[in-house]
Motif scaffolding. Structure first.
Motif, PDB file in Angstrom:
ATOM      1  N   SER A 127       0.834  -1.158  -0.059  1.00  0.00           N
ATOM      2  CA  SER A 127      -0.043   0.004  -0.182  1.00  0.00           C
ATOM      3  C   SER A 127       0.791   1.279  -0.106  1.00  0.00           C
ATOM      4  CB  SER A 127      -1.060  -0.051   1.349  1.00  0.00           C
ATOM      5  OG  SER A 127      -1.513   1.240   1.309  1.00  0.00           O
ATOM      6  N   ILE A 128       0.955   2.033  -1.110  1.00  0.00           N
ATOM      7  CA  ILE A 128       1.760   3.105  -1.249  1.00  0.00           C
ATOM      8  C   ILE A 128       1.083   4.353  -1.689  1.00  0.00           C
ATOM      9  CG2 ILE A 128       3.698   3.819  -2.442  1.00  0.00           C
ATOM     10  CD1 ILE A 128       4.251   0.950  -3.264  1.00  0.00           C
ATOM     11  N   VAL A 129       1.224   5.497  -1.123  1.00  0.00           N
ATOM     12  CA  VAL A 129       0.724   6.835  -1.325  1.00  0.00           C
ATOM     13  C   VAL A 129       1.799   7.614  -2.005  1.00  0.00           C
ATOM     14  CG1 VAL A 129      -0.030   8.973  -0.622  1.00  0.00           C
ATOM     15  CG2 VAL A 129      -1.153   6.994   0.232  1.00  0.00           C
ATOM     16  N   ALA A 162       4.415   3.063   2.630  1.00  0.00           N
ATOM     17  CA  ALA A 162       5.227   3.949   2.202  1.00  0.00           C
ATOM     18  C   ALA A 162       4.717   5.028   1.480  1.00  0.00           C
ATOM     19  CB  ALA A 162       6.441   3.512   1.220  1.00  0.00           C
ATOM     20  N   VAL A 163       5.410   6.434   1.591  1.00  0.00           N
ATOM     21  CA  VAL A 163       4.981   7.643   0.900  1.00  0.00           C
ATOM     22  C   VAL A 163       6.119   8.026   0.015  1.00  0.00           C
ATOM     23  CG1 VAL A 163       4.486   9.957   1.335  1.00  0.00           C
ATOM     24  CG2 VAL A 163       3.698   8.320   3.114  1.00  0.00           C
ATOM     25  N   PRO A 215       8.363   4.570   5.966  1.00  0.00           N
ATOM     26  CA  PRO A 215       9.531   4.911   4.717  1.00  0.00           C
ATOM     27  C   PRO A 215       8.790   6.303   3.868  1.00  0.00           C
ATOM     28  CG  PRO A 215       9.050   2.876   4.854  1.00  0.00           C
ATOM     29  CD  PRO A 215       7.761   3.372   5.704  1.00  0.00           C
ATOM     30  N   VAL A 216       9.636   7.056   3.627  1.00  0.00           N
ATOM     31  CA  VAL A 216       9.298   8.413   2.931  1.00  0.00           C
ATOM     32  C   VAL A 216      10.381   8.612   2.015  1.00  0.00           C
ATOM     33  CG1 VAL A 216       9.031  10.779   2.844  1.00  0.00           C
ATOM     34  CG2 VAL A 216       8.041   9.694   4.896  1.00  0.00           C
ATOM     35  N   TYR A 217      10.126   8.601   0.780  1.00  0.00           N
ATOM     36  CA  TYR A 217      11.023   9.032  -0.452  1.00  0.00           C
ATOM     37  C   TYR A 217      10.952  10.276  -1.058  1.00  0.00           C
ATOM     38  CZ  TYR A 217      11.326   3.565   0.018  1.00  0.00           C
ATOM     39  OH  TYR A 217      11.468   2.650   0.680  1.00  0.00           O
ATOM     40  N   ILE A 232      13.395   0.993  -5.226  1.00  0.00           N
ATOM     41  CA  ILE A 232      12.573  -0.104  -4.858  1.00  0.00           C
ATOM     42  C   ILE A 232      11.458   0.502  -3.670  1.00  0.00           C
ATOM     43  CG2 ILE A 232      11.941  -2.106  -4.102  1.00  0.00           C
ATOM     44  CD1 ILE A 232      13.310  -2.256  -6.860  1.00  0.00           C
ATOM     45  N   VAL A 233      10.083   0.576  -3.647  1.00  0.00           N
ATOM     46  CA  VAL A 233       9.367   0.739  -2.690  1.00  0.00           C
ATOM     47  C   VAL A 233       8.613  -0.349  -2.309  1.00  0.00           C
ATOM     48  CG1 VAL A 233       7.493   2.269  -1.828  1.00  0.00           C
ATOM     49  CG2 VAL A 233       9.381   3.359  -3.365  1.00  0.00           C
TER      50      VAL A 233
END
Length: 253
Positions: free
Chosen positions: A46-48, A69-70, A98-100, A139-140
């Motif tokens: 699940s990623i935003v 993750a965001v 985790p924030v990218y 990679i996320v």
């Protein structure tokens, strides 16, 4: 992969405060646009992409109970102002988020949310792990993201390609080398702010021109202002493979 459009509006959203135009007064739910963001459900991840000022409302509306993750496109507040509302996910999942983002994005977050990054933290503040990215695949949550750099006037902004899906917002221009990364995309999301010329966003005509070059099977337009026109009127005049996105729209790819 399931894509949910959390928001499809520009920085002011639609309706605009105090505006009496036909779009802002429209009763069509598709003309109500929160700030632009999407949620990706890829298998179990699940990623935003972006947490704008409407992030809390969007996640509650869609009932998204987990977040891995965001990923940020750029540092403007209409894309970052909801970061504090990741706290419930910290509490529920008992882990840091985790924030990218690029170096400028992470630098801006550290200024705007200094309390998150303080050496001595106030109890209960959001817990994050930052990951600095550049214009290389990363990679996320087990998924490969390919950055697509566009210019928002003079500001570099990242769009992302994940498999056959590409998402680009706040674009006005792009280098040929970055456009080439989009070839073969089956589903494209692209910003289209309004009908008339704008210094930092694609117009509807320009967005359609980009789509004609990229040639996806389907394209969806986002980051829309009230100046574009009413949803139904605009969509009725689009080519058959191009659609206006709207808040809550889901794509199963």
């Amino acid at each position: 992969m399931k894509i949910t459009f959390l928001g499809t509006g520009t920085s002011q959203g639609v309706p605009v405060i105090g505006c009496q135009c036909e779009v802002c007064k429209s009763l069509d739910f598709r003309d109500k646009r929160l700030r632009s963001s999407i949620h990706l459900q890829i298998d179990d991840s699940s990623i935003v992409i972006d947490t704008g000022p409407d992030f809390r409302t969007q996640m509650l509306r869609e009932g998204i109970s987990s977040l891995d993750a965001v990923v940020y496109t750029h540092e403007h507040k209409d894309h970052t102002a909801g970061l504090d509302d990741i706290r419930p996910y910290n509490f529920m999942q008992n882990k840091d988020m985790p924030v990218y983002g690029t170096a400028p994005v992470l630098s801006q977050l550290k200024r705007e949310y200094s309390y998150i990054f303080a050496e001595k933290k106030y109890p209960g503040v959001p817990q994050v792990i930052t990951h600095q990215i550049d214009n290389k695949p990363f990679i996320v949550a087990g998924n490969t993201f390919l950055p697509i750099e566009v210019l928002h006037y003079k500001l570099p902004v990242f769009g992302y390609r994940i498999g056959d899906f590409s998402y680009i917002t706040d674009a006005k221009s792009i280098l040929d080398s970055e456009m080439a990364k989009l070839k073969g995309t089956k589903t494209l999301v692209l910003n289209a702010l309004q009908q008339t010329e704008h210094i930092s966003h694609l117009t509807l005509k320009e967005a359609i021109e980009w789509i004609s070059i990229i040639k996806p099977e389907k394209a969806y337009l986002t980051h829309i202002s009230h100046k574009l026109g009413k949803h139904k009127s605009v969509e009725d005049m689009l080519p058959e493979n191009i659609f206006l996105a709207y808040d809550g729209l889901q794509l199963n790819l």
